[in-house]
Design a protein around this motif. Sequence first.
Motif, PDB file in Angstrom:
ATOM      1  N   MET A 242       0.841  -1.186   0.000  1.00 32.45           N
ATOM      2  CA  MET A 242       0.000   0.000   0.000  1.00 32.45           C
ATOM      3  C   MET A 242       0.879   1.239   0.000  1.00 32.45           C
ATOM      4  O   MET A 242       1.840   1.345   0.767  1.00 32.45           O
ATOM      5  CB  MET A 242      -0.922   0.025   1.228  1.00 32.45           C
ATOM      6  N   THR A 247      -5.087   5.194  -2.461  1.00 31.96           N
ATOM      7  CA  THR A 247      -4.485   3.936  -2.912  1.00 31.96           C
ATOM      8  C   THR A 247      -5.294   3.247  -3.992  1.00 31.96           C
ATOM      9  O   THR A 247      -4.739   2.492  -4.798  1.00 31.96           O
ATOM     10  CB  THR A 247      -4.315   2.985  -1.726  1.00 31.96           C
ATOM     11  N   ALA A 274      -5.798   0.727  -9.019  1.00 33.84           N
ATOM     12  CA  ALA A 274      -4.831   1.152  -8.010  1.00 33.84           C
ATOM     13  C   ALA A 274      -4.156   2.428  -8.470  1.00 33.84           C
ATOM     14  O   ALA A 274      -3.883   2.617  -9.660  1.00 33.84           O
ATOM     15  CB  ALA A 274      -3.792   0.057  -7.762  1.00 33.84           C
ATOM     16  N   THR A 278       0.765   2.534  -4.797  1.00 31.33           N
ATOM     17  CA  THR A 278       0.085   1.238  -4.715  1.00 31.33           C
ATOM     18  C   THR A 278       0.072   0.567  -6.086  1.00 31.33           C
ATOM     19  O   THR A 278       0.264  -0.651  -6.202  1.00 31.33           O
ATOM     20  CB  THR A 278      -1.354   1.414  -4.190  1.00 31.33           C
ATOM     21  N   TYR A 281       3.520  -0.892  -6.658  1.00 32.87           N
ATOM     22  CA  TYR A 281       3.727  -2.134  -5.908  1.00 32.87           C
ATOM     23  C   TYR A 281       3.090  -3.314  -6.648  1.00 32.87           C
ATOM     24  O   TYR A 281       3.647  -4.409  -6.708  1.00 32.87           O
ATOM     25  CB  TYR A 281       3.152  -2.020  -4.503  1.00 32.87           C
TER      26      TYR A 281
END
Length: 302
Positions: A242, A247, A274, A278, A281
């Motif tokens: 996160m 996010t 997202a 985020t 990731y």
Amino acid sequence: MNIFAPPAPLRLVSIMAVSLGIALPAFAQDHDHATPMPAVIEVPVQDTHDHAAMMAAEAAASATPPREPIPVVTADDLAAAFPVIDHRAMQHAPAFNRKVALNRLEAWDADEGAGQAWEGIAWFGTDTDRLWLRSEGERVGGRTESADLEALYGRSISPWWDVVAGVRRDFKPGDGRTWGAFGVQGMAPYRFEVSATAYVGEDGQIAGNVEAEYTFRITNRLILLPLVEVDINAKDDPNYGMGRGVTGVEMGLRLHYEIIRRFAPYVGVAHERALGDTANYRRNAGESARDTRFVAGVRIWF
């Protein structure tokens, strides 16, 4: 010839007066002065009481008895007409109530496998004080991607709004963790159902969630439900993938058909995206930062 007889016009008036029952003065002549002297002629008038009695007798003779005589009023009739009022029956609904609802219980087919998701609420209590339970989660390809459960105390602050406070437990993703939860929920102007909750984690992490839904009735049974949900993080949380800021955003459009009020199958489309770190990731983990899927499910409450 009778010199004392009244003239012909007076005789005619007298005859008409007698026929109408009117008393008129009569003219008499004195032998010496021949001066008319008034006198009263009494004409018999029919008694009105006798006339009314005669009319009543004629009506009684011509009347026929009713086909269904009016029955005698009984004690049961009086009790039905004037019941004893039970003031307790006019009170509000029982003080303690409850409701359990699965607002979304749906499935879809994607490239990575079939998926399922749920979102439900339950409450128990009175009009002003309630225990709220909220849960949502998602499974993809036979694995649970996310799951959480919230237990909140809700207090009514207006006819349309509650404040809530309690705890939230995240079971997935990653290791489970517990949050403190505080927020408001209710119906905003123009009938938007809104929920805004802030979460404080064990390690000082702060997150938030805002959800808004609108019920658009196309017909009495066909209902369109647009939904927007936004997740927010106060700081980066790499262990759970996160980032900081907003996010993710989820938008959905679901068309329900209420077979009965408590059971409504639906079809729809959902889009997740997202944002910020985020999204980075997820890309680094080999996942897509956005997803659009067609869903089918059912909404149940009892």
